[in-house]
Scaffold this active site. Sequence first.
Site: not given
Length: 309
Positions: A95, A97, A114, A171, A191
Amino acid sequence: MSELLLLQPVFKDRIWGGTLLKKEFNYNIPTNTTGECWAISAHPEGESIITNGKLKGMTLSKVYQDHPELFNHCESKTFPLLTKIIDAAQDLSVQVHPDDDYALKYTKDRGKTECWYVLDAVEGASMIFGHKAQTKEEFISLIEQGKWDELLIRREVKKGDFIYVPAGTIHALCKGTMVLETQQSSDTTYRLYDYDRTDALGNKRQLHIKESIDVTTIPHSDFCLMTKVTQIGKNVNTKFVSNQFFTVEKWDIQDYIQFPNTRFYIISVIEGEGLINLTKVTKGMHLIITSAAKEVKLEGKFSVIASYL
């Protein structure tokens, strides 16, 4: 007013989840495929509830809106960060972001940068982090041909590792890892690949190929972390990352430390037990030291992951 806010986590069932959250932290998980503990969250998809003091029973988002003085009058309109513990009993999907600009344009959510502190990892555990494509055309071609082994970079991980995952990074956590994740408060995930697996009803999970191509950083570039370790008596502060999104540190407390405070800290106790401002804390507890606490007092033998702006 409340110096500490103790929080009740929210648990999420995931196709790749397991039971390690119960085994390691004695959480009352809802299923045997519980993949995520949303430990400190004001996100509408899973809100933490205050469990102590005059604000007991309120959601974190409500407290954040009604009592800005507890959060040093933070400029963010909504609570900015989200802390999770993730139990990857099976591989997570590959996936990526988006950053804030893309997310705000196409969703009502933030972007998502993150980072992970690896709480546990089986011997030989790995993760997918990055890709080998040098151009967007090569990236698209390898996706269309399903040449995932040629595209994706796999790396070993071990307990105690810290991994910074900027928005735009391909990642996937893989089987046998458990991490504490600090992130922007966002639930936006694209995804790219899910191993063609199906759920209990035989359905494949939705993919987001176009969005993944749009937001992935090409070529991939590793972020160089400048970890800073500071010893204060027997206590150790490890600063992993500090930028416009968050600062994340590990506090290893061995006796007593006290320091003045002007901010709010997001705290997860990952080992041991002790006292924070005279409140007993144990492994698995999550709390916020608010800016109403003019001093922070830590005593005992315990370790926490602390994040702040």
